[in-house]
Design an enzyme around this catalytic site. Structure first.
Site, short mmCIF file in Angstrom:
data_model
loop_
_atom_site.label_atom_id
_atom_site.label_comp_id
_atom_site.label_asym_id
_atom_site.label_seq_id
_atom_site.Cartn_x
_atom_site.Cartn_y
_atom_site.Cartn_z
N CYS A 34 -4.85 10.31 -13.49
CA CYS A 34 -5.40 11.22 -14.49
C CYS A 34 -6.04 10.43 -15.64
O CYS A 34 -5.63 9.31 -15.95
CB CYS A 34 -4.28 12.11 -15.02
SG CYS A 34 -4.77 13.20 -16.36
N CYS A 65 -0.85 17.75 -13.41
CA CYS A 65 -0.08 17.20 -14.52
C CYS A 65 -0.30 18.00 -15.80
O CYS A 65 0.21 17.62 -16.87
CB CYS A 65 -0.45 15.74 -14.74
SG CYS A 65 -2.22 15.48 -15.00
N CYS A 69 -0.87 8.81 -18.70
CA CYS A 69 -0.52 9.70 -17.58
C CYS A 69 -0.75 8.96 -16.27
O CYS A 69 -1.86 8.47 -16.01
CB CYS A 69 -1.35 10.98 -17.62
SG CYS A 69 -0.93 12.14 -16.28
N CYS A 91 -9.30 -53.20 28.80
CA CYS A 91 -7.88 -53.47 29.06
C CYS A 91 -7.00 -52.85 28.00
O CYS A 91 -7.30 -52.90 26.81
CB CYS A 91 -7.65 -54.98 29.12
SG CYS A 91 -5.94 -55.42 29.50
N CYS A 137 3.58 -18.40 11.86
CA CYS A 137 2.29 -18.18 11.19
C CYS A 137 2.09 -19.17 10.04
O CYS A 137 0.98 -19.64 9.82
CB CYS A 137 2.22 -16.74 10.66
SG CYS A 137 2.23 -15.48 11.96
N CYS A 151 -15.46 -5.12 16.85
CA CYS A 151 -15.53 -4.06 17.86
C CYS A 151 -15.35 -2.68 17.25
O CYS A 151 -15.59 -1.66 17.90
CB CYS A 151 -14.47 -4.29 18.93
SG CYS A 151 -12.76 -4.17 18.32
N CYS A 178 -13.33 18.57 -19.18
CA CYS A 178 -14.54 19.22 -18.68
C CYS A 178 -14.95 18.62 -17.35
O CYS A 178 -14.65 17.46 -17.04
CB CYS A 178 -15.68 19.12 -19.70
SG CYS A 178 -16.42 17.48 -19.84
#
Length: 522
Positions: free
Chosen positions: A165, A138, A170, A294, A254, A218, A143
């Site tokens: 960035c 970009c 940005c 019963c 679901c 698993c 640094c």
């Protein structure tokens, strides 16, 4: 319950259909009531990178991108390759990249040929030579120390899949190669963690890939190639609904299943105790506790009624029955004058008790009946009969297991569908018609399941050959009928009950005659 569906390959190798004296038909959408189920694959730890590379390569080839740009695109669009292609066609390449935070501008990564050139880092406001700074795509340069500390924080916070960035406003995504190089120089272990996050994003951010919910885990993931509304079996044997990761629950949606589990957790102990110990008097609606054997009981108001169904009766009865009375289907007539809470108690008790009864039968059949049938088959194989193929016995068992699970889960569906969940979408008259239609299908299925169970429990291992052949045909015929009835029940739910609704949240898994699909190796 996990190991009783589809665990015997003999059941699905084509011999089962030959037993019906009919030519095998190709599997098509017409043969499976709700169409062909989606294929699925097992992704193991060692094959995860290959699975990710497979999708990356498709995007790289189509859009002529570098691999890290393709990964950024796929992470942004949740690894949906088809969606990436669709947006590329509809909106163009530039819009596709901008939305994903990718910058592909031509630039000179090292604009100055003079190595003595210094740059001011706008984060720490100190000057650094070119080799101690890093320029992103970009065109923002900071640094290396500031970049590194920024990346370390992102990785430790688990936010390293899409690192933007540092420059204000940005939204460009940083090059993962540069992130890796800077972090490796400071902490190689953290760089490995970064790579693991990038790799696992293929599962965590991908709606078509999910971890197997087995406990203990698993380590496998499952990828479906088509519809995420499906039921699958992992290589470890765990069977589950891919959409919600719960146990198998079709033909219940679901959403309904989630409501049912919560309902059972909250009210099951009370329902169990009340259903076993008490009933409401059909006349005065007071709670009556049973203190004898019963099934004809009498309320303090003087009203006699049947303990099994709660219907008002007379006093005359024998050991086996009450005169002029038979227990039938679930009815709501006698609840019209009661409060909604009392009505819901009756409904919940009705559906919950039947659900638990069939789940209980399923567990018993899985733990005891399977071994008994295997013993009977072993006994038959030692005899000198003309009939040599006894796979019909285990085929019948697997059909029984699959169908009973379907039947059990049809009760939670009925509880919600014919209850208050769709009260605003279905008139009372429509609900009554649909409930009769559904219960007809449900009762036919239940009757044939119990008949199939009865014949499988017979001691056919000691039968003479003529009687064995007769039992064999009964089991084969009932297995076919039961399968057809399961298909009909799914069609009834999918086409007659759910399709007319406005709510699109209640989607059911497609029915598969040959059981839950086993995921194949990638």
């Amino acid at each position: 319950m996990d190991d009783i569906y589809g665990s015997d390959e003999d059941y699905y190798n084509g011999e089962y259909e030959d037993d019906y004296d009919r030519d095998p038909e190709p599997e098509s959408d017409d043969n499976l009531s709700c169409g062909k189920a989606p294929s699925c694959r097992v992704i193991r730890k060692e094959s995860l990178l290959a699975a990710q590379k497979e999708d990356l390569q498709r995007v790289v080839d189509l859009l002529s991108l570098k691999e890290h740009h393709a990964r950024t695109l796929l992470i942004h669009y949740q690894w949906d390759v088809d969606k990436v292609f669709a947006i590329f066609v509809e909106r163009g390449k530039e819009r596709l990249f901008v939305e994903a935070g990718i910058t592909l501008e031509e630039k000179n990564d090292n604009p100055s040929s003079d190595p003595s050139t210094e740059y001011t880092c706008e984060i720490c406001f100190e000057d650094f030579p070119d080799e101690q700074t890093t320029l992103m795509e970009c065109n923002h340069r900071f640094c290396n120390d500031c970049w590194t500390e920024y990346f370390v924080v992102k990785i430790n916070d688990g936010k390293s899949r899409r690192v933007t960035c540092m420059a204000q406003k940005c939204k460009a995504i940083c090059d993962e190669g540069k992130i890796r190089d800077l972090v490796t120089a400071k902490d190689p272990n953290l760089a490995e963690k970064f790579d693991r996050f990038i790799l696992e994003s293929y599962i965590e951010d991908n709606k078509r890939v999910k971890w197997c919910p087995s406990v203990p885990h698993c380590g496998n993931a499952i990828r479906v190639e088509d519809d995420e509304y499906c039921e699958v079996e992992c290589a470890c044997g765990q069977q589950f609904c891919f959409n919600c990761l719960c146990e198998l629950h079709s033909p219940c949606s679901c959403v309904m299943w989630d409501l049912w589990l919560k309902k059972c957790d909250d009210e099951a102990p009370t329902v169990n105790w009340l259903s076993e110990k008490t009933k409401h008097c059909p006349k005065c609606h007071k709670i009556v506790e049973k203190d004898g054997g019963c099934n004809l009981v009498q309320c303090i108001c003087g009203q006699p009624f049947c303990w099994l169904c709660g219907e008002a009766t007379g006093f005359e009865h024998t050991w086996n029955s009450i005169a002029g009375h038979t227990c039938g289907r679930y009815k709501e007539n006698h609840l019209k004058s009661e409060e909604d809470s009392v009505e819901d108690y009756w409904r919940l008790t009705h559906y919950y008790s039947r659900y638990k009864a069939h789940i209980g039968s399923l567990k018993i059949e899985a733990s005891e009946s399977k071994q008994k049938i295997l013993d009977k088959v072993h006994s038959l194989e030692s005899k000198e009969f003309q009939l040599k193929d006894f796979s019909w016995a285990m085929s019948g068992f697997y059909r029984l297991a699959l169908s009973r699970r379907v039947l059990a889960c049809s009760y939670p569906f009925a509880y919600y569908y014919f209850g208050a969940l769709f009260a605003n979408e279905i008139t009372k008259e429509e609900r009554e018609i649909k409930q009769n239609l559904f219960e007809d299908q449900q009762q036919q299925l239940e009757t044939n399941i119990e008949r199939l169970s009865m014949f499988l429990e017979e001691p056919f291992g000691s039968y003479a050959e003529d009687k064995l052949v007769e039992t064999r045909m009964k089991i084969i015929t009932l297995s076919t009928v039961t399968d057809d009835l399961c298909k009909n029940l799914y069609e009834c739910i999918d086409n007659d009950l759910l399709v007319p609704l406005q709510q699109a949240t209640h989607t059911i898994v497609r029915y598969r005659s040959n059981g839950v699909e086993k995921a194949s190796e990638l």
